[in-house]
Motif scaffolding. Sequence first.
Motif, PDB file in Angstrom:
ATOM      1  N   THR A  15      14.058 -15.994  27.009  1.00 49.38           N
ATOM      2  CA  THR A  15      13.380 -16.244  28.281  1.00 49.38           C
ATOM      3  C   THR A  15      11.899 -15.909  28.176  1.00 49.38           C
ATOM      4  O   THR A  15      11.040 -16.652  28.670  1.00 49.38           O
ATOM      5  N   THR A  16      11.606 -14.787  27.534  1.00 44.23           N
ATOM      6  CA  THR A  16      10.203 -14.383  27.374  1.00 44.23           C
ATOM      7  C   THR A  16       9.426 -15.421  26.572  1.00 44.23           C
ATOM      8  O   THR A  16       8.302 -15.801  26.927  1.00 44.23           O
ATOM      9  N   THR A  56      11.251 -11.445  33.001  1.00 44.72           N
ATOM     10  CA  THR A  56      11.479 -10.692  31.772  1.00 44.72           C
ATOM     11  C   THR A  56      11.815  -9.235  32.071  1.00 44.72           C
ATOM     12  O   THR A  56      12.705  -8.643  31.452  1.00 44.72           O
ATOM     13  N   ARG A  61      15.378  -9.035  33.186  1.00 49.33           N
ATOM     14  CA  ARG A  61      16.263  -9.172  32.029  1.00 49.33           C
ATOM     15  C   ARG A  61      16.356  -7.862  31.248  1.00 49.33           C
ATOM     16  O   ARG A  61      17.437  -7.412  30.867  1.00 49.33           O
ATOM     17  N   MET A  62      15.213  -7.242  30.998  1.00 50.24           N
ATOM     18  CA  MET A  62      15.192  -6.010  30.214  1.00 50.24           C
ATOM     19  C   MET A  62      15.859  -4.861  30.971  1.00 50.24           C
ATOM     20  O   MET A  62      16.511  -4.008  30.368  1.00 50.24           O
ATOM     21  N   SER A  94      22.457 -10.143  26.013  1.00 49.15           N
ATOM     22  CA  SER A  94      21.450 -10.058  27.069  1.00 49.15           C
ATOM     23  C   SER A  94      20.060  -9.864  26.479  1.00 49.15           C
ATOM     24  O   SER A  94      19.079 -10.437  26.974  1.00 49.15           O
ATOM     25  N   GLN A  95      19.976  -9.077  25.421  1.00 57.34           N
ATOM     26  CA  GLN A  95      18.688  -8.890  24.770  1.00 57.34           C
ATOM     27  C   GLN A  95      18.184 -10.201  24.178  1.00 57.34           C
ATOM     28  O   GLN A  95      17.004 -10.537  24.299  1.00 57.34           O
ATOM     29  N   ALA A 147      16.981 -12.317  26.937  1.00 60.09           N
ATOM     30  CA  ALA A 147      15.690 -11.829  27.431  1.00 60.09           C
ATOM     31  C   ALA A 147      14.558 -12.256  26.512  1.00 60.09           C
ATOM     32  O   ALA A 147      13.489 -12.678  26.972  1.00 60.09           O
TER      33      ALA A 147
END
Length: 253
Positions: free
Chosen positions: A162-163, A2, A5-6, A155-156, A159
């Motif tokens: 994914t989180t 995470t 990703r961020m 992408s956000q 993310a």
Amino acid sequence: MTIVRMKFVDHQLAELLDRAMPSLDAVETISALTVKVRLRQVRVATADTETERDAGRAAVEEMLTDQAARVEAYKARITAPDEQALYDTLVAKLKAQHYAWERLRGMSLGQREAAMAYYRGAMNARYQDVAKAAHALVERHVKSVEAAGRAARESQARAVSTTIAILATMLVVGLGALLYALLGVSRPITVMTDAMRRLADGDTDSAVPYAGRGDEIGAMAAAVQVFRQNLIQTRTLEAEAARARTDAEDQRR
């Protein structure tokens, strides 16, 4: 994962805010100066006095100096071959427009009609060329800003997804560990404790549970099974000793 990703989202936002947006603003400023110069030049062409004409020339020269400085400063922002090509085209068109301005600038008050004809004709064509070149560069950056913003949003979203997936997996694993602790460890230990209590009370008829497991519970069951066998053997020996004493007493009698 995470955090990675961020950080990627942060990099894209930095690209958007630190490069794409300032570059777009710089090109739009250059384009706006082109329009302002065009409006000032018509005052030079239609001036009634030399004083008015000189003031108009000075204003145009000041704007052109500002525009040239901004065009030169923009060169350091170029990051791609297509942007370089658009920039070179704009520089060439600005140079041609500058030559046209020099011609208009040199016309006298008595050439007002010729100056206006030139302003509306050949000079206007040069202005249109600059406007198109600046617009092409602006459009390129508009698309770049839109693409960077879209990529940052995607992408956000990835993310966040994914989180959520990682948290859901951790929740499932945690629940599985909890169930294993309750059903695979705590409950067997309770059952083994009851079995050992019965064995301590002398109950050797009950079988020892979990004897076939290969973990620590199975090892504990094996140890309890040894105690059970020893207790059974002890009782057998005690029974045999009792019979032997009875036989001996019978023989003495």
